[in-house]
Scaffold this motif. Structure first.
Motif, PDB file in Angstrom:
ATOM      1  N   CYS A 189      -7.045  -0.871   1.965  1.00 38.05           N
ATOM      2  CA  CYS A 189      -6.739   0.107   0.686  1.00 38.05           C
ATOM      3  C   CYS A 189      -8.298   1.155   0.756  1.00 38.05           C
ATOM      4  O   CYS A 189      -8.098   2.052   0.250  1.00 38.05           O
ATOM      5  N   GLU A 207      -7.567  -5.867   1.117  1.00 38.33           N
ATOM      6  CA  GLU A 207      -8.682  -4.883   0.388  1.00 38.33           C
ATOM      7  C   GLU A 207      -9.304  -3.878   1.354  1.00 38.33           C
ATOM      8  O   GLU A 207      -9.386  -2.692   0.781  1.00 38.33           O
ATOM      9  N   LEU A 254       0.882  -1.248   0.050  1.00 42.95           N
ATOM     10  CA  LEU A 254       0.080  -0.149  -0.050  1.00 42.95           C
ATOM     11  C   LEU A 254       1.052   1.029   0.112  1.00 42.95           C
ATOM     12  O   LEU A 254       1.691   1.576   0.774  1.00 42.95           O
ATOM     13  N   HIS A 267      -1.064  -1.233  -4.500  1.00 43.06           N
ATOM     14  CA  HIS A 267      -2.143  -0.231  -4.538  1.00 43.06           C
ATOM     15  C   HIS A 267      -1.562   1.181  -4.183  1.00 43.06           C
ATOM     16  O   HIS A 267      -1.113   1.477  -3.347  1.00 43.06           O
ATOM     17  N   ARG A 297       3.028   4.732  -9.816  1.00 42.31           N
ATOM     18  CA  ARG A 297       2.070   3.799 -10.273  1.00 42.31           C
ATOM     19  C   ARG A 297       2.407   3.247 -11.562  1.00 42.31           C
ATOM     20  O   ARG A 297       2.003   2.012 -11.537  1.00 42.31           O
TER      21      ARG A 297
END
Length: 285
Positions: A146, A143, A86, A114, A102
């Motif tokens: 994030c 998940e 993350l 992410h 990214r």
């Protein structure tokens, strides 16, 4: 390494202090500071005091990390046993680091990444990373972590004032006319980031002490209505003023916990000059 094999990654512009990086096992990508005589890694091979010492003689440039540098850090994360990342970056409106990271993460096959554009600067971005690290330590999965991190973005706000607008002007952050007028009448804007993550003047005061008072008022107003808040009080070569502000913050925002305090990064100091005083609020409503 945590059981879920999730790493938290920030850039040095997020201003997470070294002790918190170490405590929460947060990885950091340093920005670059470019003087005529050489290149330095933000906070690693040059510190803030050295940058402030040199500013009267030369205003350096800052630069985002190169691809090789980012890949090397991702390699280290993988080699240490992590499998998910993350990454929380300062605003893409103020730095190209987020977009570069990214792109590299999309091509990096060994890790599930992410990347979050915090749309904020300094500890306004860093406090999100610190809170994310705490949630990870409490057992939150990737998940959900994030999603929770993205939800924090509008709830994190930094307010800061400066002694002079000279360095923001020379760095292209504000125009010459605004800098001249601010100097001529001792106008001290309180600066924050808007919804797009760009600098804007959220308020203006005449004189140094009123501008610091306005920073506190705005932070207090932003925190209103929330039973809990994480706070940060940061400075750029203004330790005594920041220390005095901390006692006032505790009075005015009693529901807040000061989780971060200290000096901003050398790279941010290049653009703001000596004399920055700021407060960050991360609301937990």
């Amino acid at each position: 390494m945590n059981k879920k094999k999730i790493a938290i990654l920030v850039d040095s512009g997020s201003d997470v202090p070294p002790e918190l990086l170490e405590r929460h096992h947060i990885f950091m990508i340093p920005l670059k500071i470019l003087f005529n005589e050489g290149e330095y890694l933000d906070g690693l091979t040059i510190d803030a005091s050295e940058v402030y010492r040199r500013l009267p003689f030369e205003i350096p440039k800052t630069s985002l990390p190169d691809g090789e540098q980012i890949t090397s850090i991702l390699d280290r994360i993988y080699e240490e046993g992590y499998r998910k990342v993350l990454a929380i970056c300062i605003s893409s409106s103020l730095s190209g680091t987020c977009n570069m990271l990214r792109l590299i993460c999309e091509e990096y096959e060994n890790l599930e990444c992410h990347v979050v554009d915090s749309k904020n600067i300094s500890i306004g971005s860093g406090i999100i990373a610190v809170r994310a690290a705490q949630l990870l330590e409490e057992g939150m999965g990737f998940e959900e972590l994030c999603r929770k991190t993205e939800e924090m973005i509008p709830n994190s706000k930094v307010f800061f004032c400066l002694k002079t607008l000279e360095y923001l002007q020379k760095g292209g952050r504000i125009g010459k006319v605004a800098a001249f007028l601010g100097s001529a009448i001792s106008l001290k804007p309180v600066i924050s980031c808007n919804e797009e993550g760009a600098y804007y003047a959220v308020a203006k005061s005449i004189g140094r002490n009123p501008s610091i008072k306005k920073v506190l008022e705005l932070a207090q107003k932003f925190a209103e209505g929330c039973p809990k808040a994480m706070l940060a009080v940061m400075h750029g070569d203004a330790a005594e003023e920041a220390e005095a502000l901390i006692s006032e913050v505790k009075k005015k925002i009693p529901q807040g916990i000061i989780a971060v305090r200290g000096q901003i990064s050398p790279a941010l100091g290049v653009h703001t000059g000596p004399g920055l005083v700021g407060i960050c609020v991360l609301k937990e409503c």
